[in-house]
Design an enzyme around this catalytic site. Sequence first.
Site, mmCIF file in Angstrom:
data_model
loop_
_atom_site.group_PDB
_atom_site.id
_atom_site.type_symbol
_atom_site.label_atom_id
_atom_site.label_comp_id
_atom_site.label_asym_id
_atom_site.label_seq_id
_atom_site.Cartn_x
_atom_site.Cartn_y
_atom_site.Cartn_z
ATOM 1 C CG HIS A 1 -53.076 41.896 45.053
ATOM 2 N ND1 HIS A 1 -52.872 42.592 46.265
ATOM 3 C CD2 HIS A 1 -52.571 40.881 45.249
ATOM 4 C CE1 HIS A 1 -52.339 41.960 46.990
ATOM 5 N NE2 HIS A 1 -51.851 40.863 46.500
ATOM 6 C CG HIS B 1 -53.315 35.843 47.616
ATOM 7 N ND1 HIS B 1 -52.836 35.910 48.652
ATOM 8 C CD2 HIS B 1 -52.995 37.111 46.990
ATOM 9 C CE1 HIS B 1 -51.962 37.029 48.734
ATOM 10 N NE2 HIS B 1 -51.978 37.712 47.634
ATOM 11 C CD GLU C 1 -44.788 38.509 47.259
ATOM 12 O OE1 GLU C 1 -45.523 39.365 48.086
ATOM 13 O OE2 GLU C 1 -45.297 38.248 46.154
ATOM 14 C CG ASP D 1 -50.383 37.570 44.138
ATOM 15 O OD1 ASP D 1 -51.172 38.390 44.819
ATOM 16 O OD2 ASP D 1 -49.247 37.603 44.161
ATOM 17 C CD GLN E 1 -48.116 46.332 48.234
ATOM 18 O OE1 GLN E 1 -49.078 45.887 47.555
ATOM 19 N NE2 GLN E 1 -47.083 45.771 48.682
ATOM 20 C CG HIS F 1 -49.160 39.807 50.877
ATOM 21 N ND1 HIS F 1 -50.658 39.784 51.017
ATOM 22 C CD2 HIS F 1 -49.086 40.018 49.595
ATOM 23 C CE1 HIS F 1 -51.281 40.035 49.885
ATOM 24 N NE2 HIS F 1 -50.379 39.720 48.847
HETATM 25 N N1 17E Z 1 -48.341 43.245 46.587
HETATM 26 C C1 17E Z 1 -47.505 42.508 47.156
HETATM 27 O O1 17E Z 1 -46.757 42.772 48.026
HETATM 28 N N2 17E Z 1 -47.125 41.206 46.513
HETATM 29 C C2 17E Z 1 -47.891 40.689 45.544
HETATM 30 N N3 17E Z 1 -47.554 39.529 44.953
HETATM 31 C C3 17E Z 1 -48.901 41.718 44.856
HETATM 32 C C4 17E Z 1 -48.930 42.907 45.479
HETATM 33 C C5 17E Z 1 -49.281 41.125 43.536
HETATM 34 FE FE FE2 Z 2 -50.490 39.024 47.072
#
Ligand code: 17E
Ligand code: FE2
Length: 416
Positions: A58, A56, A212, A308, A151, A209
């Site tokens: 980006h 994982h 989070e 990440d 995103q 995701h």
């Molecule tokens: N975008 C997101 O939603 N969460 C993250 N931890 C990263 C990007 C790095």
């Molecule tokens: Fe991520």
Amino acid sequence: MKIVNARLRQKPQLHTLEITAGLFSQISEQSSSIECPEGAIDAGGMLLCAPFVEPHIHLDAALTAGEPNWNQSGTLFEGIERWSERKPMLNEADIRRRVLETIELLVQNGVQHIRTHADISDPSLVGLKTLCTLRDELKDKIDLQVVAFPQDGLLSFPNGLQLMEEALEFGADVVGGIPHFEYTRDLGVESMKTVIELAKKYDRLVDVHCDEIDDPNSRFLEVLACEALFNELGSRVTASHTTAMHSYDNAYCSKLFRLLKNSGINFISCPTESIHLQGRFDTYPKRRGLTRVKELREAGINVCFAEDSIFDPWYSLGNGKLLRSLDFGLHICQMMGYRDFESALDLITDNSARTLNIQDRYGIETGKPGNFILLDGEDDYSVLRKQGDVLLSVRLGEVIMQREPARVTSARYIQD
Ligand code: 17E
Ligand code: FE2
């Protein structure tokens, strides 16, 4: 290629390994240390292990921290805002340069398999298209999986669903999602159902995701796991982050874990990222905000660690060293018992390979691709404790990275 005097995981004896036509052709136990034959590699009793897996990361955002603005608050949400200022500056050359530099760094640190997220909340899809193109160009050098990651929301971003379908038609390997960031709870739930439908329609993997956030009411994981279960897709589905699980109460978790176990889905935790981004709305006591890695493992659920970010709007450190993520993860999740240390490397190797659905071509076994790394230590515990560099990386029987071990050059001081 022949390698002698290698230690393998969970096996105290030394071993000789041979790779023929790119595949492990022989793995045999030695009764004692042997002299290295001409042309062979002497592992010197070090641990020979399957390559690290970065499950994982980006890559589209890597190496952009501070461009044009720094994330001052350290929250996930400011990260998303700072990234939205960088996004209009993206172009193919910019992405290629940063992605290649970051992959090089990962390779130098023993990684041979990567799953990267590509932000598709961008009508041009330049990040996704560039990453898919690089995946194909680099296919003989490194394994890359590309997640179409919405995103700014699959259903909340204008034409988000259309962009997702375009990304899947272009060749993204994995369907992504971000339910906790959709405008409403209902949209979050609907997005999870959509993600599973798309995975079926296009025959792709899933990596969401998921939750989070520190909000204990963020409960999209149960929807994702249930959809995966009912559609018999569990092993092809991954829930990344799930940091809200840190804040769920134990009674709910007890019920939830039955579903998680039955579903067979995989989990990815990003220890350095989550300890940095989560708990930001707390004063004291301050939550750690990592998912329940220890408990997931104890329940027999597959879980692995990832980085990440490397120097991006969310996290401005990072160096491609998964041993560092592992070290952080074991501390933060309080997995510091002898049993945890003994099998620690599972969290950045075998478990991650299973998450990526590559286990049939991963591991030190005859008939499998001759890919391995050599680590500074004899077993999981000593490798973890030393935090040494990866010494050698071999892919299909070819050396792709070799490093001289660091060594102290001055004389003894205390015991002179
Ligand atoms: N975008 C997101 O939603 N969460 C993250 N931890 C990263 C990007 C790095
Ligand atoms: Fe991520």
